[in-house]
Design an enzyme around this catalytic site. Sequence first.
Site, PDB file in Angstrom:
ATOM      1  N   PRO A 111       2.295  27.047  26.177  1.00 24.59           N
ATOM      2  CA  PRO A 111       1.861  27.061  24.782  1.00 24.59           C
ATOM      3  C   PRO A 111       0.459  26.475  24.653  1.00 24.59           C
ATOM      4  O   PRO A 111       0.106  25.529  25.353  1.00 24.59           O
ATOM      5  CB  PRO A 111       2.892  26.184  24.070  1.00 24.59           C
ATOM      6  CG  PRO A 111       3.654  25.492  25.112  1.00 24.59           C
ATOM      7  CD  PRO A 111       3.472  26.213  26.400  1.00 24.59           C
ATOM      8  N   GLY A 113      -2.712  24.717  22.552  1.00 20.01           N
ATOM      9  CA  GLY A 113      -2.929  23.781  21.442  1.00 20.01           C
ATOM     10  C   GLY A 113      -1.765  22.835  21.253  1.00 20.01           C
ATOM     11  O   GLY A 113      -1.541  22.311  20.171  1.00 20.01           O
ATOM     12  N   ALA A 114      -0.999  22.589  22.334  1.00 25.54           N
ATOM     13  CA  ALA A 114       0.199  21.757  22.215  1.00 25.54           C
ATOM     14  C   ALA A 114       0.051  20.441  22.969  1.00 25.54           C
ATOM     15  O   ALA A 114       0.992  19.694  23.087  1.00 25.54           O
ATOM     16  CB  ALA A 114       1.401  22.526  22.754  1.00 25.54           C
ATOM     17  N   LEU A 116      -1.249  20.405  26.198  1.00 25.25           N
ATOM     18  CA  LEU A 116      -1.165  20.691  27.638  1.00 25.25           C
ATOM     19  C   LEU A 116      -2.539  21.035  28.226  1.00 25.25           C
ATOM     20  O   LEU A 116      -2.632  21.602  29.322  1.00 25.25           O
ATOM     21  CB  LEU A 116      -0.168  21.827  27.899  1.00 25.25           C
ATOM     22  CG  LEU A 116       1.277  21.510  27.507  1.00 25.25           C
ATOM     23  CD1 LEU A 116       2.178  22.722  27.691  1.00 25.25           C
ATOM     24  CD2 LEU A 116       1.821  20.331  28.316  1.00 25.25           C
ATOM     25  N   ALA A 120      -9.288  22.815  27.451  1.00 27.15           N
ATOM     26  CA  ALA A 120     -10.100  22.440  28.621  1.00 27.15           C
ATOM     27  C   ALA A 120      -9.976  23.509  29.701  1.00 27.15           C
ATOM     28  O   ALA A 120     -10.963  23.861  30.365  1.00 27.15           O
ATOM     29  CB  ALA A 120      -9.637  21.094  29.171  1.00 27.15           C
ATOM     30  N   ASP A 162      -9.236  15.941  30.441  1.00 25.30           N
ATOM     31  CA  ASP A 162      -8.641  17.286  30.548  1.00 25.30           C
ATOM     32  C   ASP A 162      -9.477  18.215  31.412  1.00 25.30           C
ATOM     33  O   ASP A 162      -8.951  18.973  32.232  1.00 25.30           O
ATOM     34  CB  ASP A 162      -8.479  17.915  29.152  1.00 25.30           C
ATOM     35  CG  ASP A 162      -7.394  17.234  28.339  1.00 25.30           C
ATOM     36  OD1 ASP A 162      -6.912  16.181  28.774  1.00 25.30           O
ATOM     37  OD2 ASP A 162      -7.038  17.768  27.280  1.00 25.30           O
TER      38      ASP A 162
HETATM   39  O1  PMV Z   1      -4.035  16.493  22.855  1.00 22.37           O
HETATM   40  P1  PMV Z   1      -4.706  16.557  24.177  1.00 22.37           P
HETATM   41  O2  PMV Z   1      -3.878  17.102  25.273  1.00 22.37           O
HETATM   42  O3  PMV Z   1      -6.074  17.181  24.103  1.00 22.37           O
HETATM   43  O4  PMV Z   1      -4.948  15.026  24.643  1.00 22.37           O
HETATM   44  C1  PMV Z   1      -5.757  14.163  23.900  1.00 22.37           C
HETATM   45  C2  PMV Z   1      -5.915  12.868  24.599  1.00 22.37           C
HETATM   46  C3  PMV Z   1      -6.684  11.838  23.782  1.00 22.37           C
HETATM   47  O5  PMV Z   1      -6.732  10.652  24.583  1.00 22.37           O
HETATM   48  C4  PMV Z   1      -5.930  11.497  22.499  1.00 22.37           C
HETATM   49  C5  PMV Z   1      -8.086  12.279  23.418  1.00 22.37           C
HETATM   50  C6  PMV Z   1      -9.029  12.410  24.598  1.00 22.37           C
HETATM   51  O6  PMV Z   1     -10.044  13.120  24.437  1.00 22.37           O
HETATM   52  O7  PMV Z   1      -8.813  11.768  25.642  1.00 22.37           O
END
Ligand code: PMV
Length: 334
Positions: A111, A113-114, A116, A120, A162
């Site tokens: 999925p 935008g969840a 995961l 990136a 990411d």
């Molecule tokens: O929601 P995701 O998987 O993009 O993770 C965000 C992680 C954070 O620490 C909240 C933000 C970041 O850029 O590190």
Amino acid sequence: MRVTVSVPGKVSLFGEHAVVYGEPALVAAIGKRLTVSVEGRSDRLIKISAMDLQVPGVVLTFSEESPELIVETDYGKIVGAVGYVRKAIEIASECLGKRGGVNVTIRSEMPVGAGLGTSAAVAVGTVAAYALLMEEELPLGEIARLAHQTELAVQGLASPMDTSVATYGGVLYIRPSAQQTIEKLPITCPLPMVVGYSEREFRTSDLVKKVRALREAYPDIVSPTLQSIGRISERAKCALAFGDLDSLGMLMNINHGLLDSLGVSSKSLNDMVYSARFAGAIGSKMTGGGGGGCMIALCPDREVEVSTAIRIVGGVPFRATVSEQGLKVESIDR
Ligand code: PMV
């Protein structure tokens, strides 16, 4: 010429949100991948086909017979991901000093935008595939840097977590202080996990802003909480080195409690986190930005029970293991 690359998704094992304030984090690539294909065009247009991508409201198809998760979406929902493709091509073109028209096709096994790491993965895959199409081979460090620039340009705020794990794969220890550290850790034992997905109600940027506001309002409480999360990541790095799954599980539980106290968890995430523990997971926590989205459960030999428990509380479970494979060139057809 047609170039196809694939990039892993990721789960944040420890340290999300605290990493925004310079604390260490542990992040792992998983065996679910996103594929980017690019094909040269004779004009200078960029055409993007992204049937599997969306921002909110994914359509998920889960088959009982196979552990595969099939993700479907429609045109109206791909707009967010398209922004990453366009920006990645713009940034890569500038760096390479070359520009050409391309057809870009994106497919995802997970999925989008969840939480995961799919945005990136889109950025890393697009930069890498576009450079190869332009007959340039960029070093991995440069691909990760350009993809991080893409995320910064689209989101305004992003740690290199990411984009680094999408590029290098494996488990990474990240400490984004003045002297940024990114260390690929040896994997001493398998980490069998179940990921639980629920509809995401907020974007990561909204949750990052929420934590920032809470930190400004209650600095004496929130700053030590973020530092404690950083300590958890340090201890988890040691536990991982010794293959100590029980400690890793306990640290996940503490990390989840602290994230919940920061207001970034949700009822759906908490339901999945607790049901996984009752079904025998050694530890469980939300993963990523929160506000809905994904949680992870560390559950060797209890994957079936934990998956069932997550499904009972309304989540969509799938199994995941850590994948050493980062960015991979799948094919170059001339
Ligand atoms: O929601 P995701 O998987 O993009 O993770 C965000 C992680 C954070 O620490 C909240 C933000 C970041 O850029 O590190």
